[in-house]
Design an enzyme around this catalytic site. Sequence first.
Site, short mmCIF file in Angstrom:
data_model
loop_
_atom_site.label_atom_id
_atom_site.label_comp_id
_atom_site.label_asym_id
_atom_site.label_seq_id
_atom_site.Cartn_x
_atom_site.Cartn_y
_atom_site.Cartn_z
N GLY A 38 102.25 152.75 38.73
CA GLY A 38 101.36 153.86 39.06
C GLY A 38 101.83 155.17 39.24
N ASP A 94 102.77 156.27 43.62
CA ASP A 94 101.51 156.90 43.38
C ASP A 94 100.32 157.22 44.52
OD1 ASP A 94 101.43 154.14 43.90
OD2 ASP A 94 99.96 153.86 41.95
N ASP A 97 98.97 153.42 50.67
CA ASP A 97 97.55 152.75 51.33
C ASP A 97 97.92 152.12 52.46
OD1 ASP A 97 95.23 151.85 51.18
OD2 ASP A 97 95.41 150.15 49.93
N THR A 101 104.12 148.36 50.63
CA THR A 101 104.93 148.74 49.61
C THR A 101 106.22 149.61 49.89
OG1 THR A 101 103.15 148.44 47.96
CG2 THR A 101 105.34 149.20 47.19
N LYS A 125 96.49 157.35 51.98
CA LYS A 125 95.08 157.16 52.53
C LYS A 125 95.53 156.75 54.19
CE LYS A 125 92.79 154.64 49.00
NZ LYS A 125 92.55 153.03 48.55
N ASP A 153 95.28 152.53 38.34
CA ASP A 153 94.46 151.80 37.40
C ASP A 153 93.39 151.23 38.22
OD1 ASP A 153 96.23 149.92 38.71
OD2 ASP A 153 95.66 148.54 37.42
#
Length: 187
Positions: A38, A94, A97, A101, A125, A153
């Site tokens: 990403g 990227d 959220d 991660t 986010k 993606d």
Amino acid sequence: MDVLIQEAEIRQRVAQMARRIEADYRGREPHFVGVLKGAAIFHADLVRELTLPLTIDFLSVSSYGSGTASVGPLTLDKDLEDDIKGKDVVLVEDIVDTGRTASFLFRWLPKRKPASLRLCALLSKPSRREFPASPDYVGFDVPDRFVVGYGLDYNQMYRNLPYIAALRSPNEEPSIAHSEHTATSEP
Ligand code: 5GP
């Protein structure tokens, strides 16, 4: 899909982020670690904006399966190629959220003894955060919608879009007309 961030806005913001990073890392040689796949496009544009001496590397973690839902535990798919001991590492994501991660990598990377570790994310986010992760550099905060483009993606597609767009749910009217051409065997 709805375009949320236009190509020109991304370019401008990436340049602003690069100026801040340059100011913070003046006199040093930071190591920019992109989280594949990403962050590949953002990472490539960011490092080309930077006038600092720098090095790059990539790693890959799987957290999402196909589609838009999170599945399974995190696994490291591709390790770093370079030793990060003593380096000023900037992890390039990227999107942050839930933060799962980033928080996983911020537990794991310090074991390799970098001199410093910071997080740079194109998108965040904040309303979705479940794990401790606060990017040091953020391009844009986005609402709680599934976004694609500029490296991000949906089922491995749309990464090449030069803008960021939010996918509409299937029961919403599509805004992009689909041509009804018949399939051919040509690529
Ligand atoms: P987190 O671990 O912070 O929940 O999610 C991080 C990863 O999930 C991102 O690096 C990205 O690959 C994926 N992800 C999270 N939100 C989105 C989204 O809205 N769109 C896409 N395409 N991927 C996302």
